[in-house]
Write a protein that holds these residues in place. Structure first.
Motif, PDB file in Angstrom:
ATOM      1  N   THR A 114       0.864  -1.005   0.074  1.00 27.81           N
ATOM      2  CA  THR A 114       0.021  -0.167  -0.044  1.00 27.81           C
ATOM      3  C   THR A 114       0.902   1.261   0.139  1.00 27.81           C
ATOM      4  O   THR A 114       0.671   2.236  -0.818  1.00 27.81           O
ATOM      5  N   LEU A 115       2.042   1.307   0.850  1.00 28.61           N
ATOM      6  CA  LEU A 115       2.854   2.216   0.855  1.00 28.61           C
ATOM      7  C   LEU A 115       3.601   2.595  -0.488  1.00 28.61           C
ATOM      8  O   LEU A 115       3.785   3.651  -1.003  1.00 28.61           O
ATOM      9  N   TYR A 118       1.230   3.994  -3.027  1.00 31.37           N
ATOM     10  CA  TYR A 118       0.933   5.355  -2.917  1.00 31.37           C
ATOM     11  C   TYR A 118       2.107   6.304  -3.382  1.00 31.37           C
ATOM     12  O   TYR A 118       2.021   7.350  -3.926  1.00 31.37           O
ATOM     13  N   ARG A 122       0.544   6.902  -6.628  1.00 26.41           N
ATOM     14  CA  ARG A 122      -0.296   8.035  -5.934  1.00 26.41           C
ATOM     15  C   ARG A 122      -1.819   7.204  -5.561  1.00 26.41           C
ATOM     16  O   ARG A 122      -2.757   8.215  -5.881  1.00 26.41           O
ATOM     17  N   GLU A 123      -1.957   6.045  -5.394  1.00 24.06           N
ATOM     18  CA  GLU A 123      -3.009   5.271  -5.183  1.00 24.06           C
ATOM     19  C   GLU A 123      -3.733   6.041  -3.888  1.00 24.06           C
ATOM     20  O   GLU A 123      -2.925   6.341  -2.661  1.00 24.06           O
ATOM     21  N   GLN A 124      -4.958   6.196  -3.660  1.00 24.53           N
ATOM     22  CA  GLN A 124      -5.684   6.588  -2.791  1.00 24.53           C
ATOM     23  C   GLN A 124      -5.513   5.761  -1.335  1.00 24.53           C
ATOM     24  O   GLN A 124      -5.547   4.412  -1.334  1.00 24.53           O
ATOM     25  N   VAL A 125      -5.077   6.290  -0.089  1.00 27.34           N
ATOM     26  CA  VAL A 125      -4.863   5.703   1.073  1.00 27.34           C
ATOM     27  C   VAL A 125      -6.102   6.140   2.170  1.00 27.34           C
ATOM     28  O   VAL A 125      -5.945   7.384   2.536  1.00 27.34           O
ATOM     29  N   THR A 126      -6.955   5.283   2.281  1.00 26.40           N
ATOM     30  CA  THR A 126      -8.114   5.734   3.188  1.00 26.40           C
ATOM     31  C   THR A 126      -7.581   5.753   4.769  1.00 26.40           C
ATOM     32  O   THR A 126      -6.609   5.327   4.909  1.00 26.40           O
ATOM     33  N   LYS A 129      -7.004   2.350   5.756  1.00 28.60           N
ATOM     34  CA  LYS A 129      -5.761   1.389   5.433  1.00 28.60           C
ATOM     35  C   LYS A 129      -4.729   1.968   6.469  1.00 28.60           C
ATOM     36  O   LYS A 129      -3.763   1.287   6.430  1.00 28.60           O
TER      37      LYS A 129
END
Length: 320
Positions: A114-115, A118, A122-126, A129
């Motif tokens: 996930t990191l 991102y 630049r994927e969304q991190v909610t 998450k």
């Protein structure tokens, strides 16, 4: 007719659960090969996996897809990250630390992926998450800092323990890079062929490295114990070829997000198998850390429940 999709879902859930258990078992099998040179073990594992995947492609009628030069280069890089370097860190790390601790450290994969996604895409991190990532890292910190009996007792932790943990940390970085940077080629070749071709590339690297380093002693296989032979078969066929095939079947049926939740079973099964089959000691820190890690994985994937199966399937079908 309404019962057919539900029945299919149950079958998929069972397969994904078995995949997670199988991947947890790879740590036990790898630990059982601690007396074999790490890169020789890795070499044999993926020679078997390559043979099994090739047989599956032929028997299933999926065949082999042509690749261009750019795709070949990307697949080769994926083979280096996900097969060659991962195998080096995996088998080397298991020479020093227990299977259960190694599995709990590797459970950081979803958080690190996930990191990386991102930072590079630049994927969304909610917020969920972020909470899941924090729980995972706290759990691993607890396992690493207090999981060793001597460390928990306040005494010095042996250097080889930290070396083992550092090597297993290399597994996390290797697999995360393999998983995140494969997006483009997966869309072009499909997940099954991408995995198969990357395993081919990684296997060639492993064989060349093992030969160059002087550990490729094929005749030594005839001196392996039955336990070592069974461990190699498990790693190559069950833990690699069969598990990958079932995992991608699950992705096609219920989508990536819902399938990834089953990763939480992986470290849990490794801890249970390690205690039951190898007699590994389970400290309070290891147990609490495991609870935090598994909770983090589940929380990190919690928002996936709002994604419809149709949307998930259509996204995967575009990649096939």
């Amino acid at each position: 007719m309404a019962m057919i999709p539900a029945a299919r879902d149950v079958s998929v859930y069972v397969k994904l659960a078995l995949v997670a258990v199988a991947w947890g078992g790879t740590f036990i099998a790898g630990r059982s090969l601690a007396g074999v040179a790490p890169m020789f073990s890795a070499c044999l594992r993926f020679v078997l996996a390559s043979a099994a995947l090739s047989l599956f492609l032929l028997l299933s009628g999926k065949g082999f897809r042509r690749v261009n030069i750019r795709q070949a280069l990307v697949v080769t890089l994926l083979g280096f990250c996900g097969i060659f370097s991962y195998s080096f860190f995996f088998f080397s790390g298991l020479q020093y630390i227990s299977a259960s601790r190694a599995a709990l450290i590797v459970a950081l994969n979803p958080a690190v992926m996930t990191l990386i996604a991102y930072l590079f895409y630049r994927e969304q991190v909610t917020a969920l998450k972020v909470l899941g990532i924090v729980l995972c890292f706290c759990g691993v910190a607890l396992v690493v800092g207090g999981g060793d009996p001597q460390g928990a007792a306040g005494g010095p932790v042996p250097v080889y323990t930290w070396l083992g943990e550092a090597l297993i940390g290399g597994c996390v970085l290797s697999w995360s890079a393999y998983s995140v940077f494969c997006k483009t080629v997966v869309r072009q070749l499909g997940p099954l062929h991408t995995v198969t071709y990357s395993i081919y590339a990684g296997t060639v690297m492993l064989v060349l490295y093992a030969a160059a380093s002087g550990v490729l002693h094929v005749d030594a296989v005839w001196r392996f114990s039955m336990a070592e032979i069974a461990s190699l078969f498990y790693l190559g066929v069950i833990g690699s070829a069969v598990a990958y095939i079932w995992y991608y079947e699950g992705i096609k049926q219920i989508g990536v997000a819902r399938a990834s939740v089953f990763i939480a079973i992986n470290p849990l099964s490794a801890v249970i198998f390690g205690a039951a089959l190898l007699g590994e000691q389970l400290t309070l820190a290891t147990l609490l850390g495991g609870v935090l890690i598994i909770s983090g994985i589940v929380v990190e994937n919690r928002q996936s429940s709002g994604v419809s199966r149709q949307d998930a399937q259509s996204a995967v079908q575009q990649n096939d």
